[in-house]
Design a protein around this motif. Structure first.
Motif, PDB file in Angstrom:
ATOM      1  N   ILE A  70       9.688  -6.871 -66.736  1.00 16.62           N
ATOM      2  CA  ILE A  70       9.401  -5.861 -67.760  1.00 16.62           C
ATOM      3  C   ILE A  70       8.103  -6.208 -68.472  1.00 16.62           C
ATOM      4  CG2 ILE A  70      10.185  -4.928 -69.960  1.00 16.62           C
ATOM      5  CD1 ILE A  70      13.076  -5.409 -68.941  1.00 16.62           C
ATOM      6  N   LYS A  71       7.988  -7.470 -68.838  1.00 15.34           N
ATOM      7  CA  LYS A  71       6.780  -7.899 -69.550  1.00 15.34           C
ATOM      8  C   LYS A  71       5.535  -7.668 -68.706  1.00 15.34           C
ATOM      9  CE  LYS A  71       8.947 -11.823 -70.775  1.00 15.34           C
ATOM     10  NZ  LYS A  71       9.020 -13.275 -71.124  1.00 15.34           N
ATOM     11  N   ILE A  73       4.985  -5.341 -66.684  1.00 15.19           N
ATOM     12  CA  ILE A  73       4.615  -3.923 -66.715  1.00 15.19           C
ATOM     13  C   ILE A  73       3.917  -3.543 -68.014  1.00 15.19           C
ATOM     14  CG2 ILE A  73       5.603  -1.600 -66.912  1.00 15.19           C
ATOM     15  CD1 ILE A  73       7.653  -2.370 -64.878  1.00 15.19           C
ATOM     16  N   VAL A  74       4.423  -4.040 -69.125  1.00 14.38           N
ATOM     17  CA  VAL A  74       3.940  -3.532 -70.408  1.00 14.38           C
ATOM     18  C   VAL A  74       2.879  -4.386 -71.097  1.00 14.38           C
ATOM     19  CG1 VAL A  74       6.092  -2.285 -70.834  1.00 14.38           C
ATOM     20  CG2 VAL A  74       5.800  -4.596 -71.732  1.00 14.38           C
ATOM     21  N   GLU A  77      -0.447  -3.225 -72.847  1.00 25.77           N
ATOM     22  CA  GLU A  77      -0.306  -1.795 -73.128  1.00 25.77           C
ATOM     23  C   GLU A  77      -0.011  -1.606 -74.611  1.00 25.77           C
ATOM     24  OE1 GLU A  77      -0.685   0.821 -71.307  1.00 25.77           O
ATOM     25  OE2 GLU A  77      -0.629   0.123 -69.229  1.00 25.77           O
ATOM     26  N   GLN A  79       1.367   0.851 -75.861  1.00 25.10           N
ATOM     27  CA  GLN A  79       2.641   1.533 -76.016  1.00 25.10           C
ATOM     28  C   GLN A  79       3.835   0.688 -75.579  1.00 25.10           C
ATOM     29  OE1 GLN A  79       2.162   4.267 -77.629  1.00 25.10           O
ATOM     30  NE2 GLN A  79      -0.022   3.880 -77.402  1.00 25.10           N
ATOM     31  N   ALA A  80       3.612  -0.606 -75.455  1.00 27.11           N
ATOM     32  CA  ALA A  80       4.653  -1.480 -74.921  1.00 27.11           C
ATOM     33  C   ALA A  80       5.982  -1.326 -75.658  1.00 27.11           C
ATOM     34  CB  ALA A  80       4.189  -2.930 -74.960  1.00 27.11           C
ATOM     35  N   LEU A  81       5.949  -1.473 -76.967  1.00 21.42           N
ATOM     36  CA  LEU A  81       7.202  -1.466 -77.706  1.00 21.42           C
ATOM     37  C   LEU A  81       7.865  -0.098 -77.690  1.00 21.42           C
ATOM     38  CD1 LEU A  81       6.225  -3.801 -80.669  1.00 21.42           C
ATOM     39  CD2 LEU A  81       7.812  -4.301 -78.794  1.00 21.42           C
ATOM     40  N   GLN A  82       7.042   0.913 -77.764  1.00 24.80           N
ATOM     41  CA  GLN A  82       7.591   2.266 -77.723  1.00 24.80           C
ATOM     42  C   GLN A  82       8.267   2.518 -76.364  1.00 24.80           C
ATOM     43  OE1 GLN A  82       4.683   5.328 -78.546  1.00 24.80           O
ATOM     44  NE2 GLN A  82       6.205   6.949 -78.214  1.00 24.80           N
ATOM     45  N   ALA A  83       7.619   2.054 -75.318  1.00 19.11           N
ATOM     46  CA  ALA A  83       8.182   2.236 -73.975  1.00 19.11           C
ATOM     47  C   ALA A  83       9.523   1.520 -73.858  1.00 19.11           C
ATOM     48  CB  ALA A  83       7.205   1.730 -72.916  1.00 19.11           C
ATOM     49  N   LEU A  84       9.595   0.325 -74.408  1.00 17.54           N
ATOM     50  CA  LEU A  84      10.848  -0.426 -74.364  1.00 17.54           C
ATOM     51  C   LEU A  84      11.955   0.325 -75.095  1.00 17.54           C
ATOM     52  CD1 LEU A  84       9.540  -4.053 -74.963  1.00 17.54           C
ATOM     53  CD2 LEU A  84      10.734  -3.211 -72.932  1.00 17.54           C
ATOM     54  N   LYS A  85      11.575   0.899 -76.205  1.00 20.66           N
ATOM     55  CA  LYS A  85      12.553   1.618 -77.002  1.00 20.66           C
ATOM     56  C   LYS A  85      13.096   2.823 -76.241  1.00 20.66           C
ATOM     57  CE  LYS A  85      12.726   3.040 -81.787  1.00 20.66           C
ATOM     58  NZ  LYS A  85      11.904   3.479 -82.944  1.00 20.66           N
ATOM     59  N   ILE A  86      12.197   3.525 -75.597  1.00 18.94           N
ATOM     60  CA  ILE A  86      12.614   4.693 -74.811  1.00 18.94           C
ATOM     61  C   ILE A  86      13.556   4.259 -73.693  1.00 18.94           C
ATOM     62  CG2 ILE A  86      11.822   6.465 -73.194  1.00 18.94           C
ATOM     63  CD1 ILE A  86       9.171   6.524 -74.844  1.00 18.94           C
ATOM     64  N   ALA A  87      13.169   3.212 -73.001  1.00 20.87           N
ATOM     65  CA  ALA A  87      13.997   2.738 -71.887  1.00 20.87           C
ATOM     66  C   ALA A  87      15.377   2.343 -72.385  1.00 20.87           C
ATOM     67  CB  ALA A  87      13.314   1.557 -71.201  1.00 20.87           C
ATOM     68  N   GLN A  88      15.386   1.664 -73.522  1.00 15.00           N
ATOM     69  CA  GLN A  88      16.643   1.214 -74.123  1.00 15.00           C
ATOM     70  C   GLN A  88      17.567   2.402 -74.401  1.00 15.00           C
ATOM     71  OE1 GLN A  88      15.666  -0.972 -77.647  1.00 15.00           O
ATOM     72  NE2 GLN A  88      16.826  -2.752 -76.933  1.00 15.00           N
TER      73      GLN A  88
END
Lengths: 97, 97
Positions: A70-71, A73-74, A77, A79-88
DNA sequence: TTATATTAGCCAAATATTGACAAGTCATAA
DNA sequence: TTATGACTTGTCAATATTTGGCTAATATAA
């Protein structure tokens, strides 16, 4: 703490050598060295085998191994944290359905 | 909502055709169709170009695009949420350092 | 020194990704 | 009905990435 660091800890605490682990995984020592340093990614089945050999928690190692990917990929970026949140959120939705 | 769904929404709301977007991205229509349906992954530069064409938020689209990739890694994994949590923590650490 | 453990760098084999093409479906217009 | 336009499906080759082995280099210890 990434996957490689953790398995190095476990390996050293048990006085095992890279070549012993490598032999078990049927790869050569340089390859195992790279996995420990995070230069190469282990395959899923190798993670399971490592957990077995080191008598470690399969779940802990898998989680670290997934987190590494995961790391990768992001990182770098914005938007890393936002992307993680969406995935979550999406995964939670899939689980509860 | 994955990346493809979102760009389809945007495209349709603006009355644009797949082949118009595809031409802009210099790929063929079937390829673009696959991206919208999530069968194929867009390249990063394509995401940026799509944002531009659709006058959409680059950040929003990048976040969705990254989230798709994260989900692909962790889906079907029991440790999915734990892995996300680890990644999150590590990224926060990297950011504050 | 010598021996052993680990790391670095390079190359080929295996695998995955990307895009193009041809053919298909579906809806609608003539 | 036929024809047309938008989109989808399936397959293939080209390309890129990953994986692992080999050799050589570097450490570390006896």
């Amino acid at each position: 703490m990434h996957f490689g660091e953790r398995i190095r800890e476990l390996r050293e605490s048990q006085g095992l050598l890279q070549r012993q682990l490598a032999a078990n995984l049927e790869i050569d020592t340089p390859m195992f060295s790279k996995i420990e340093r995070g230069e190469r990614k282990a395959k899923r089945e190798q993670v399971l085998k490592i957990a077995e050999i080191l008598k470690a928690s399969e779940q802990e190692l898998l989680a670290l191994w997934l987190a590494d990917q995961i790391k990768e990929i992001v990182t770098d970026e914005d938007q890393a944290l936002q992307a993680l949140k969406i995935a979550q959120k999406d995964i939670n939705q899939a689980n509860t359905k």
